[in-house]
Design an enzyme around this catalytic site. Sequence first.
Site, PDB file in Angstrom:
ATOM      1  N   VAL A   1       0.844  -1.202   0.000  1.00  0.00           N
ATOM      2  CA  VAL A   1       0.000   0.000   0.000  1.00  0.00           C
ATOM      3  C   VAL A   1       0.880   1.253   0.000  1.00  0.00           C
ATOM      4  CG1 VAL A   1      -1.768   1.289   1.253  1.00  0.00           C
ATOM      5  CG2 VAL A   1      -1.839  -1.228   1.222  1.00  0.00           C
ATOM      6  N   LYS A   2       0.677   2.066  -1.028  1.00  0.00           N
ATOM      7  CA  LYS A   2       1.499   3.269  -1.171  1.00  0.00           C
ATOM      8  C   LYS A   2       0.770   4.458  -0.530  1.00  0.00           C
ATOM      9  CE  LYS A   2       4.421   4.814  -4.980  1.00  0.00           C
ATOM     10  NZ  LYS A   2       4.416   5.065  -6.428  1.00  0.00           N
ATOM     11  N   VAL A   3       1.488   5.135   0.363  1.00  0.00           N
ATOM     12  CA  VAL A   3       0.887   6.203   1.172  1.00  0.00           C
ATOM     13  C   VAL A   3       1.715   7.479   0.990  1.00  0.00           C
ATOM     14  CG1 VAL A   3       0.368   6.880   3.557  1.00  0.00           C
ATOM     15  CG2 VAL A   3       0.161   4.476   2.875  1.00  0.00           C
TER      16      VAL A   3
END
Length: 213
Positions: free
Chosen positions: A81-83
Amino acid sequence: MQLFLDTANVDYVKEISSWGVLDGVTTNPSLVAKEGKDFKQTVLAMCEYVPNVSAQVTAEDTDGMIKQGEEYAEWHKNIVVKVPMTTEGLKALTHFKKKKIRTNTTLIFSVAQAILAAKAGATIISPFIGRLDDQGEDGMRLIEDIMDVWTQYGFETQVLVASTRHPRHIVDAARLGAHICTIPYDVFKKLPNHTLTDVGLKKFMEDWRKVTS
Ligand code: E4P
Protein backbone atom coordinates in the site's frame (compact mmCIF):
# COMPACT_ATOMS: atom_id res chain seq x y z
CA MET A 1 19.59 -4.58 -5.08
CA GLN A 2 15.99 -5.10 -6.10
CA LEU A 3 14.81 -3.70 -9.42
CA PHE A 4 11.24 -2.48 -9.85
CA LEU A 5 9.47 -1.23 -12.96
CA ASP A 6 7.78 2.18 -12.65
CA THR A 7 4.66 1.72 -14.73
CA ALA A 8 0.94 0.94 -14.86
CA ASN A 9 1.33 -0.95 -18.15
CA VAL A 10 0.81 -4.70 -17.69
CA ASP A 11 2.44 -5.57 -21.04
CA TYR A 12 5.63 -3.84 -19.95
CA VAL A 13 5.61 -5.81 -16.69
CA LYS A 14 5.09 -9.05 -18.58
CA GLU A 15 7.98 -8.27 -20.95
CA ILE A 16 10.54 -7.19 -18.36
CA SER A 17 9.61 -9.92 -15.88
CA SER A 18 10.38 -12.48 -18.60
CA TRP A 19 14.05 -11.43 -18.30
CA GLY A 20 14.11 -12.92 -14.79
CA VAL A 21 15.39 -9.75 -13.11
CA LEU A 22 12.23 -7.96 -12.00
CA ASP A 23 11.37 -7.81 -8.29
CA GLY A 24 8.40 -5.48 -8.28
CA VAL A 25 6.35 -2.67 -9.78
CA THR A 26 5.50 0.82 -8.61
CA THR A 27 2.33 2.45 -9.86
CA ASN A 28 0.99 5.90 -9.04
CA PRO A 29 -2.26 7.73 -9.92
CA SER A 30 -0.63 9.57 -12.84
CA LEU A 31 0.73 6.35 -14.37
CA VAL A 32 -2.65 4.62 -13.94
CA ALA A 33 -4.48 7.57 -15.52
CA LYS A 34 -2.04 7.51 -18.48
CA GLU A 35 -2.94 3.89 -19.27
CA GLY A 36 -6.69 4.53 -18.85
CA LYS A 37 -7.41 0.99 -17.58
CA ASP A 38 -9.24 -0.25 -14.48
CA PHE A 39 -7.00 0.20 -11.42
CA LYS A 40 -7.90 -3.00 -9.58
CA GLN A 41 -7.62 -5.18 -12.69
CA THR A 42 -4.27 -3.59 -13.57
CA VAL A 43 -2.80 -4.16 -10.13
CA LEU A 44 -4.10 -7.74 -9.92
CA ALA A 45 -2.71 -8.58 -13.36
CA MET A 46 0.71 -7.30 -12.29
CA CYS A 47 0.59 -9.45 -9.13
CA GLU A 48 0.76 -12.51 -11.41
CA TYR A 49 4.27 -11.48 -12.51
CA VAL A 50 5.99 -9.94 -9.48
CA PRO A 51 5.84 -10.30 -5.67
CA ASN A 52 5.62 -6.54 -4.96
CA VAL A 53 3.12 -4.17 -6.56
CA SER A 54 2.75 -0.71 -5.03
CA ALA A 55 -0.83 0.57 -5.21
CA GLN A 56 -1.35 4.14 -4.05
CA VAL A 57 -4.21 5.33 -1.86
CA THR A 58 -5.97 8.43 -3.19
CA ALA A 59 -7.71 9.50 0.02
CA GLU A 60 -5.98 12.41 1.77
CA ASP A 61 -7.24 11.80 5.32
CA THR A 62 -6.04 9.00 7.60
CA ASP A 63 -9.39 7.21 7.85
CA GLY A 64 -9.81 7.24 4.08
CA MET A 65 -6.25 5.98 3.54
CA ILE A 66 -6.81 3.16 6.04
CA LYS A 67 -10.07 2.16 4.38
CA GLN A 68 -8.53 2.07 0.90
CA GLY A 69 -5.28 0.47 2.01
CA GLU A 70 -7.00 -2.34 3.90
CA GLU A 71 -9.15 -3.01 0.84
CA TYR A 72 -6.11 -3.12 -1.49
CA ALA A 73 -4.28 -5.47 0.91
CA GLU A 74 -7.20 -7.89 0.69
CA TRP A 75 -7.06 -7.97 -3.12
CA HIS A 76 -3.72 -9.83 -3.22
CA LYS A 77 -0.82 -10.69 -0.91
CA ASN A 78 1.66 -9.10 -3.35
CA ILE A 79 0.17 -5.62 -2.95
CA VAL A 80 2.14 -2.97 -1.08
CA VAL A 81 0.00 0.00 0.00
CA LYS A 82 1.50 3.27 -1.17
CA VAL A 83 0.89 6.20 1.17
CA PRO A 84 1.86 9.86 0.59
CA MET A 85 4.30 11.56 2.96
CA THR A 86 1.90 13.73 4.96
CA THR A 87 1.03 13.81 8.65
CA GLU A 88 -2.22 12.01 7.75
CA GLY A 89 -0.11 9.48 5.90
CA LEU A 90 2.17 8.96 8.91
CA LYS A 91 -0.84 8.08 11.06
CA ALA A 92 -2.03 5.62 8.43
CA LEU A 93 1.46 4.04 8.27
CA THR A 94 1.38 3.40 12.02
CA HIS A 95 -1.98 1.66 11.62
CA PHE A 96 -0.80 -0.47 8.68
CA LYS A 97 2.34 -1.46 10.59
CA LYS A 98 0.17 -2.77 13.46
CA LYS A 99 -1.97 -4.67 10.95
CA LYS A 100 1.17 -6.12 9.27
CA ILE A 101 0.20 -4.52 5.94
CA ARG A 102 3.27 -3.64 3.83
CA THR A 103 3.61 0.04 2.89
CA ASN A 104 5.59 2.27 0.56
CA THR A 105 5.78 5.95 1.55
CA THR A 106 5.84 8.08 -1.57
CA LEU A 107 6.91 11.66 -2.35
CA ILE A 108 9.91 11.75 0.00
CA PHE A 109 12.13 14.77 -0.71
CA SER A 110 14.12 15.23 2.52
CA VAL A 111 16.01 13.23 5.14
CA ALA A 112 13.61 14.47 7.82
CA GLN A 113 10.66 13.01 5.90
CA ALA A 114 12.56 9.74 5.45
CA ILE A 115 13.21 9.46 9.20
CA LEU A 116 9.58 10.18 10.09
CA ALA A 117 8.25 7.60 7.64
CA ALA A 118 10.68 4.97 8.94
CA LYS A 119 9.73 5.70 12.55
CA ALA A 120 6.03 5.45 11.64
CA GLY A 121 6.73 1.93 10.38
CA ALA A 122 6.97 2.21 6.59
CA THR A 123 8.19 -0.97 4.92
CA ILE A 124 9.64 1.09 2.05
CA ILE A 125 10.31 4.80 1.53
CA SER A 126 10.50 6.36 -1.94
CA PRO A 127 12.75 9.40 -2.28
CA PHE A 128 12.15 11.00 -5.72
CA ILE A 129 15.54 11.93 -7.12
CA GLY A 130 14.65 12.96 -10.69
CA ARG A 131 12.19 15.60 -9.54
CA LEU A 132 14.91 17.12 -7.32
CA ASP A 133 17.35 17.09 -10.26
CA ASP A 134 14.64 18.70 -12.43
CA GLN A 135 14.59 21.73 -10.17
CA GLY A 136 18.37 22.07 -9.98
CA GLU A 137 19.00 20.12 -6.76
CA ASP A 138 21.14 16.98 -6.38
CA GLY A 139 18.72 14.07 -6.05
CA MET A 140 21.41 11.44 -5.53
CA ARG A 141 22.81 13.49 -2.63
CA LEU A 142 19.51 12.85 -0.83
CA ILE A 143 20.02 9.09 -1.25
CA GLU A 144 23.57 9.41 0.06
CA ASP A 145 22.34 11.31 3.14
CA ILE A 146 19.52 8.84 3.81
CA MET A 147 21.84 5.83 3.49
CA ASP A 148 24.29 7.50 5.93
CA VAL A 149 21.52 7.92 8.49
CA TRP A 150 20.29 4.37 7.88
CA THR A 151 23.79 3.03 8.60
CA GLN A 152 23.92 4.92 11.89
CA TYR A 153 20.53 3.79 13.18
CA GLY A 154 19.88 0.50 11.45
CA PHE A 155 16.35 1.34 10.28
CA GLU A 156 14.69 -1.73 8.76
CA THR A 157 12.73 0.39 6.27
CA GLN A 158 13.96 -0.22 2.72
CA VAL A 159 15.09 2.74 0.64
CA LEU A 160 13.60 2.73 -2.86
CA VAL A 161 15.18 5.20 -5.28
CA ALA A 162 12.30 6.62 -7.32
CA SER A 163 11.88 9.10 -10.16
CA THR A 164 14.94 7.75 -11.97
CA ARG A 165 15.65 9.23 -15.39
CA HIS A 166 18.65 7.35 -16.85
CA PRO A 167 20.85 4.25 -16.32
CA ARG A 168 23.49 6.19 -14.35
CA HIS A 169 20.87 6.80 -11.64
CA ILE A 170 20.54 3.03 -11.14
CA VAL A 171 24.30 2.49 -10.92
CA ASP A 172 24.79 5.38 -8.47
CA ALA A 173 21.90 4.14 -6.31
CA ALA A 174 23.48 0.66 -6.22
CA ARG A 175 26.89 2.07 -5.25
CA LEU A 176 25.24 3.83 -2.32
CA GLY A 177 23.63 0.59 -1.15
CA ALA A 178 20.01 1.61 -1.77
CA HIS A 179 17.79 -1.45 -1.38
CA ILE A 180 15.51 -0.92 -4.39
CA CYS A 181 15.43 1.17 -7.55
CA THR A 182 12.27 1.75 -9.57
CA ILE A 183 12.91 2.33 -13.25
CA PRO A 184 10.73 3.61 -16.13
CA TYR A 185 10.25 1.16 -19.02
CA ASP A 186 12.35 3.11 -21.56
CA VAL A 187 15.27 3.32 -19.10
CA PHE A 188 14.94 -0.38 -18.17
CA LYS A 189 15.19 -1.30 -21.85
CA LYS A 190 18.55 0.52 -22.08
CA LEU A 191 20.14 -1.43 -19.22
CA PRO A 192 21.13 -4.65 -21.10
CA ASN A 193 22.76 -2.76 -23.96
CA HIS A 194 26.38 -1.88 -24.64
CA THR A 195 27.90 -1.04 -28.03
CA LEU A 196 30.93 -3.26 -27.34
CA THR A 197 28.62 -6.21 -26.61
CA ASP A 198 26.98 -5.75 -30.04
CA VAL A 199 30.34 -5.35 -31.82
CA GLY A 200 31.86 -8.30 -29.94
CA LEU A 201 28.94 -10.61 -30.68
CA LYS A 202 28.95 -9.65 -34.38
CA LYS A 203 32.67 -10.53 -34.60
CA PHE A 204 32.20 -13.86 -32.76
CA MET A 205 29.44 -14.82 -35.18
CA GLU A 206 31.44 -13.77 -38.26
CA ASP A 207 34.47 -15.79 -37.11
CA TRP A 208 32.27 -18.79 -36.27
CA ARG A 209 30.65 -18.75 -39.70
CA LYS A 210 34.11 -18.76 -41.34
CA VAL A 211 34.92 -22.18 -39.88
CA THR A 212 31.44 -23.71 -40.03
CA SER A 213 30.24 -22.73 -43.51
C1 E4P B 1 7.58 6.12 -7.72
O1 E4P B 1 6.98 5.29 -7.09
C2 E4P B 1 6.94 7.03 -8.69
O2 E4P B 1 5.94 6.32 -9.40
C3 E4P B 1 7.88 7.55 -9.75
O3 E4P B 1 9.18 7.09 -9.60
C4 E4P B 1 7.74 8.99 -10.04
O4 E4P B 1 8.61 9.37 -11.06
P1 E4P B 1 8.46 10.66 -11.94
O5 E4P B 1 9.12 11.80 -11.24
O6 E4P B 1 9.17 10.33 -13.22
O7 E4P B 1 6.99 10.91 -12.15
